[in-house]
Motif scaffolding. Structure first.
Motif, PDB file in Angstrom:
ATOM      1  N   ALA A   1       0.624  -1.443   0.083  1.00 45.19           N
ATOM      2  CA  ALA A   1      -0.124   0.052  -0.051  1.00 45.19           C
ATOM      3  C   ALA A   1       1.002   1.234   0.015  1.00 45.19           C
ATOM      4  CB  ALA A   1      -0.892  -0.191   1.228  1.00 45.19           C
ATOM      5  N   ALA A   2       1.931   1.234   0.886  1.00 44.07           N
ATOM      6  CA  ALA A   2       2.689   2.568   0.770  1.00 44.07           C
ATOM      7  C   ALA A   2       3.576   2.662  -0.442  1.00 44.07           C
ATOM      8  CB  ALA A   2       3.996   2.208   1.996  1.00 44.07           C
ATOM      9  N   LEU A   3       3.719   1.439  -1.355  1.00 46.30           N
ATOM     10  CA  LEU A   3       4.415   1.600  -2.694  1.00 46.30           C
ATOM     11  C   LEU A   3       3.514   2.237  -3.478  1.00 46.30           C
ATOM     12  CD1 LEU A   3       6.329  -1.748  -2.690  1.00 46.30           C
ATOM     13  CD2 LEU A   3       7.440   0.495  -2.750  1.00 46.30           C
ATOM     14  N   ILE A   4       2.375   1.835  -3.431  1.00 50.84           N
ATOM     15  CA  ILE A   4       1.119   2.382  -4.369  1.00 50.84           C
ATOM     16  C   ILE A   4       1.003   3.711  -4.081  1.00 50.84           C
ATOM     17  CG2 ILE A   4      -1.086   2.240  -5.070  1.00 50.84           C
ATOM     18  CD1 ILE A   4      -1.065  -0.699  -4.433  1.00 50.84           C
ATOM     19  N   LEU A   5       0.840   4.004  -2.896  1.00 54.50           N
ATOM     20  CA  LEU A   5       0.692   5.597  -2.465  1.00 54.50           C
ATOM     21  C   LEU A   5       1.841   6.304  -3.029  1.00 54.50           C
ATOM     22  CD1 LEU A   5      -0.829   5.404   1.139  1.00 54.50           C
ATOM     23  CD2 LEU A   5      -2.293   5.575  -1.125  1.00 54.50           C
ATOM     24  N   GLY A   6       2.961   5.780  -2.904  1.00 52.52           N
ATOM     25  CA  GLY A   6       4.181   6.661  -3.208  1.00 52.52           C
ATOM     26  C   GLY A   6       4.229   7.210  -4.772  1.00 52.52           C
ATOM     27  N   VAL A   7       3.859   5.995  -5.568  1.00 52.84           N
ATOM     28  CA  VAL A   7       3.666   6.150  -7.092  1.00 52.84           C
ATOM     29  C   VAL A   7       2.504   7.161  -7.462  1.00 52.84           C
ATOM     30  CG1 VAL A   7       3.042   5.235  -9.169  1.00 52.84           C
ATOM     31  CG2 VAL A   7       4.441   3.999  -7.734  1.00 52.84           C
ATOM     32  N   VAL A   8       1.176   7.101  -6.704  1.00 49.86           N
ATOM     33  CA  VAL A   8       0.127   8.103  -6.916  1.00 49.86           C
ATOM     34  C   VAL A   8       0.692   9.397  -6.508  1.00 49.86           C
ATOM     35  CG1 VAL A   8      -2.064   8.540  -6.083  1.00 49.86           C
ATOM     36  CG2 VAL A   8      -1.563   5.994  -6.692  1.00 49.86           C
ATOM     37  N   ILE A   9       1.129   9.509  -5.380  1.00 47.36           N
ATOM     38  CA  ILE A   9       1.638  11.056  -4.992  1.00 47.36           C
ATOM     39  C   ILE A   9       2.618  11.605  -5.916  1.00 47.36           C
ATOM     40  CG2 ILE A   9       2.755  12.234  -3.078  1.00 47.36           C
ATOM     41  CD1 ILE A   9       1.620  10.050  -1.204  1.00 47.36           C
ATOM     42  N   VAL A  10       3.711  11.060  -6.322  1.00 39.59           N
ATOM     43  CA  VAL A  10       4.452  11.342  -7.349  1.00 39.59           C
ATOM     44  C   VAL A  10       3.888  11.878  -8.682  1.00 39.59           C
ATOM     45  CG1 VAL A  10       6.489  10.798  -8.981  1.00 39.59           C
ATOM     46  CG2 VAL A  10       6.307   9.911  -6.495  1.00 39.59           C
ATOM     47  N   VAL A  11       2.868  10.940  -9.005  1.00 39.34           N
ATOM     48  CA  VAL A  11       2.170  11.398 -10.234  1.00 39.34           C
ATOM     49  C   VAL A  11       1.301  12.727  -9.694  1.00 39.34           C
ATOM     50  CG1 VAL A  11       0.277  10.995 -11.993  1.00 39.34           C
ATOM     51  CG2 VAL A  11       2.116   9.163 -11.143  1.00 39.34           C
ATOM     52  N   ASN A  12       0.665  12.860  -8.933  1.00 38.20           N
ATOM     53  CA  ASN A  12      -0.205  14.190  -8.645  1.00 38.20           C
ATOM     54  C   ASN A  12       0.919  15.193  -8.379  1.00 38.20           C
ATOM     55  OD1 ASN A  12      -2.878  15.052  -7.857  1.00 38.20           O
ATOM     56  ND2 ASN A  12      -1.658  15.583  -6.127  1.00 38.20           N
ATOM     57  N   GLY A  13       1.908  15.112  -7.816  1.00 41.64           N
ATOM     58  CA  GLY A  13       2.819  16.261  -7.848  1.00 41.64           C
ATOM     59  C   GLY A  13       3.337  16.690  -9.116  1.00 41.64           C
ATOM     60  N   TYR A  14       3.347  15.788 -10.149  1.00 34.33           N
ATOM     61  CA  TYR A  14       3.898  16.266 -11.439  1.00 34.33           C
ATOM     62  C   TYR A  14       2.954  17.051 -12.093  1.00 34.33           C
ATOM     63  CZ  TYR A  14       4.686  15.959 -16.326  1.00 34.33           C
ATOM     64  OH  TYR A  14       4.734  16.292 -17.734  1.00 34.33           O
ATOM     65  N   ARG A  15       1.512  16.776 -11.789  1.00 34.13           N
ATOM     66  CA  ARG A  15       0.284  17.092 -12.463  1.00 34.13           C
ATOM     67  C   ARG A  15       0.145  18.514 -12.062  1.00 34.13           C
ATOM     68  NH1 ARG A  15      -3.856  12.233 -12.518  1.00 34.13           N
ATOM     69  NH2 ARG A  15      -3.057  11.212 -14.255  1.00 34.13           N
ATOM     70  N   MET A  16       0.414  18.690 -10.624  1.00 31.29           N
ATOM     71  CA  MET A  16       0.294  20.188  -9.883  1.00 31.29           C
ATOM     72  C   MET A  16       1.359  21.109 -10.549  1.00 31.29           C
ATOM     73  SD  MET A  16      -0.872  19.333  -6.214  1.00 31.29           S
ATOM     74  CE  MET A  16      -1.487  20.947  -5.836  1.00 31.29           C
ATOM     75  N   LEU A  17       2.483  20.606 -10.658  1.00 29.93           N
ATOM     76  CA  LEU A  17       3.690  21.443 -11.059  1.00 29.93           C
ATOM     77  C   LEU A  17       3.048  21.710 -12.771  1.00 29.93           C
ATOM     78  CD1 LEU A  17       7.024  19.651  -9.805  1.00 29.93           C
ATOM     79  CD2 LEU A  17       6.139  21.816  -9.480  1.00 29.93           C
ATOM     80  N   ARG A  18       2.785  20.540 -13.176  1.00 27.33           N
ATOM     81  CA  ARG A  18       2.526  21.141 -14.935  1.00 27.33           C
ATOM     82  C   ARG A  18       1.508  22.164 -14.991  1.00 27.33           C
ATOM     83  NH1 ARG A  18       1.347  22.583 -19.038  1.00 27.33           N
ATOM     84  NH2 ARG A  18       1.261  21.547 -21.004  1.00 27.33           N
ATOM     85  N   ARG A  19       0.448  22.132 -13.979  1.00 29.04           N
ATOM     86  CA  ARG A  19      -0.466  23.394 -13.968  1.00 29.04           C
ATOM     87  C   ARG A  19      -0.158  24.611 -13.414  1.00 29.04           C
ATOM     88  NH1 ARG A  19      -3.792  20.676 -11.064  1.00 29.04           N
ATOM     89  NH2 ARG A  19      -3.995  21.614  -9.175  1.00 29.04           N
ATOM     90  N   SER A  20       0.834  24.388 -12.653  1.00 26.98           N
ATOM     91  CA  SER A  20       1.525  25.603 -12.079  1.00 26.98           C
ATOM     92  C   SER A  20       2.344  26.457 -13.372  1.00 26.98           C
ATOM     93  CB  SER A  20       2.542  25.554 -11.258  1.00 26.98           C
ATOM     94  OG  SER A  20       3.136  26.415 -10.786  1.00 26.98           O
ATOM     95  N   VAL A  21       3.110  25.520 -13.962  1.00 33.29           N
ATOM     96  CA  VAL A  21       4.066  26.084 -15.068  1.00 33.29           C
ATOM     97  C   VAL A  21       2.943  26.756 -16.200  1.00 33.29           C
ATOM     98  CG1 VAL A  21       5.454  25.402 -16.618  1.00 33.29           C
ATOM     99  CG2 VAL A  21       5.926  24.877 -14.573  1.00 33.29           C
ATOM    100  N   SER A  22       1.974  26.138 -16.380  1.00 29.47           N
ATOM    101  CA  SER A  22       1.009  26.414 -17.685  1.00 29.47           C
ATOM    102  C   SER A  22       0.502  27.706 -17.134  1.00 29.47           C
ATOM    103  CB  SER A  22      -0.160  25.592 -17.569  1.00 29.47           C
ATOM    104  OG  SER A  22       0.313  24.200 -18.049  1.00 29.47           O
ATOM    105  N   GLY A  23       0.076  27.910 -15.774  1.00 32.98           N
ATOM    106  CA  GLY A  23      -0.559  29.314 -15.299  1.00 32.98           C
ATOM    107  C   GLY A  23       0.668  30.610 -15.484  1.00 32.98           C
ATOM    108  N   LEU A  24       1.829  30.156 -15.047  1.00 31.67           N
ATOM    109  CA  LEU A  24       3.101  31.243 -14.895  1.00 31.67           C
ATOM    110  C   LEU A  24       3.307  31.466 -16.554  1.00 31.67           C
ATOM    111  CD1 LEU A  24       4.905  29.865 -11.958  1.00 31.67           C
ATOM    112  CD2 LEU A  24       3.426  31.751 -11.955  1.00 31.67           C
ATOM    113  N   MET A  25       3.306  30.353 -17.300  1.00 33.28           N
ATOM    114  CA  MET A  25       3.770  30.871 -18.771  1.00 33.28           C
ATOM    115  C   MET A  25       2.696  31.199 -19.544  1.00 33.28           C
ATOM    116  SD  MET A  25       7.046  30.097 -18.909  1.00 33.28           S
ATOM    117  CE  MET A  25       7.194  29.886 -20.495  1.00 33.28           C
ATOM    118  N   ASP A  26       1.488  31.580 -18.853  1.00 34.43           N
ATOM    119  CA  ASP A  26       0.419  32.220 -19.556  1.00 34.43           C
ATOM    120  C   ASP A  26      -0.272  31.413 -20.938  1.00 34.43           C
ATOM    121  OD1 ASP A  26       0.262  34.473 -18.055  1.00 34.43           O
ATOM    122  OD2 ASP A  26       1.828  35.528 -19.403  1.00 34.43           O
TER     123      ASP A  26
END
Length: 332
Positions: free
Chosen positions: A180-205
């Motif tokens: 369960a900890a392994l699965i959560l680690g992967v899910v958390i990494v993917v979600n963190g990447y998506r949030m970074l992607r959304r942030s960059v999109s907003g900052l880059m207009d």
């Protein structure tokens, strides 16, 4: 009004995060579960990100000044990026810790209390996340939406942890806790990447296609004969607020006062269709005789070609920096 509401919901997120992180670490102390530790570590991030989101919401509500002529709304995208970076880092750490736990098995205890405490935090996170996402969309706050989505993820992580502890309780196999900890680690990494992607999109207009299409639809629906064509439409979002500019082609024989009146009509039309602050600038271009076939101006005193048909305004032609022409060649 919107700023004060965003501040209140940001404070709610911070208070809930502090209470839940204490509860989760207590659950981990009782159970010594790797999944519970994973959940607790992610919740620490909730505290930092909720605090930063609250500060960014406060900043975004400040009025424009000489150093920030477009306002302070961009800081909300920075908040989303900060949150995404922390989540990504935590996910990597959690995944590596789970690998170590897999190589070196551990014992798990007091599962009943652990599941009860973690289940309570999951319900609290789901309710708080729902409120933040709903209000974030309503108030056009990327920081609130990002914070609420993170709480959704935290709730899902907690439910996975509860399921893992339940399996350990009924089977006695500690491997479920580590998996369960392994699965959560992967899910958390993917979600963190998506949030970074959304942030960059907003900052880059990056273009918000849905908002652009909405503006085009309003202009098309309320189109007036003097508005021969609209082109070079650009929209930039600054937090909740919008900055819009475009070019409008109008009859060249209009006086300065008439041209100003048409520009004002367009600006007021778009501002009235959004419940956020809209700063709009319209540049007026004079028409040329090549525009006659798609100009419906009645009783035009200088028309050189007969009116054929209007060119529909779409995403394909309105965002381009070029005047519209009919597909078929025009004739004198």
């Amino acid at each position: 009004m919107f700023a004060s509401k965003r501040n209140r919901f940001g404070l709610l997120s911070l208070v809930v995060s502090v209470v839940l992180v204490v509860t989760k670490f207590y659950a981990w102390a009782l159970t010594h579960s790797q999944a519970a530790l994973t959940d607790a570590l992610e919740s620490i991030i909730n505290v930092f990100t909720s605090g930063f989101a609250l500060y960014s919401i406060y900043l975004s509500g400040l009025p424009k000044d000489e150093n920030h002529p477009y306002g302070h709304g961009k800081v909300e995208y920075l908040s989303v990026g900060f949150e995404g970076a922390l989540i990504l880092g935590a996910g990597v750490y959690i995944f590596s810790s789970a690998i170590q736990a897999l190589l070196h098995p551990h014992t798990v205890q007091q599962l009943d209390w652990g599941v009860l405490l973690l289940g309570g935090t999951a319900v609290a996170n789901l309710l708080t996340g729902f409120v933040l996402v709903r209000q974030g969309h309503k108030l056009h706050s990327p920081a609130l939406v990002g914070d609420g989505q993170h709480l959704y993820l935290d709730a899902v992580s907690t439910l996975v942890s509860c399921a893992a502890l339940g399996l350990v309780y009924f089977t006695g196999l500690v491997i479920f806790d580590t998996v369960a900890a392994l699965i959560l680690g992967v899910v958390i990494v993917v979600n963190g990447y998506r949030m970074l992607r959304r942030s960059v999109s907003g900052l880059m207009d990056e273009s918000d296609v849905a908002t652009v299409e909405r503006v085009i639809a309003e202009l098309q629906q309320h189109r007036q004969p003097p508005w021969i064509d609209v082109h070079n439409l650009r929209i930039v979002r600054y937090g909740a607020n919008l900055h819009i500019d475009c070019h409008i082609t109008i009859p060249y024989y209009f006086s300065l006062e008439e041209a100003h009146a048409e520009v004002s009509r367009i600006e007021e039309l778009i501002r009235s269709r959004f419940d956020v602050e809209v700063e709009m600038f319209v540049h007026a271009d004079p028409c040329t005789f090549s525009a006659c076939p798609h100009c419906s101006m009645p009783d035009c005193p200088v028309r050189q070609h007969a009116f054929t048909r209007l060119v529909p305004w779409t995403l394909d032609n309105v965002v381009k920096n070029e005047r519209h022409q009919l597909d078929e060649p025009t004739t004198a």
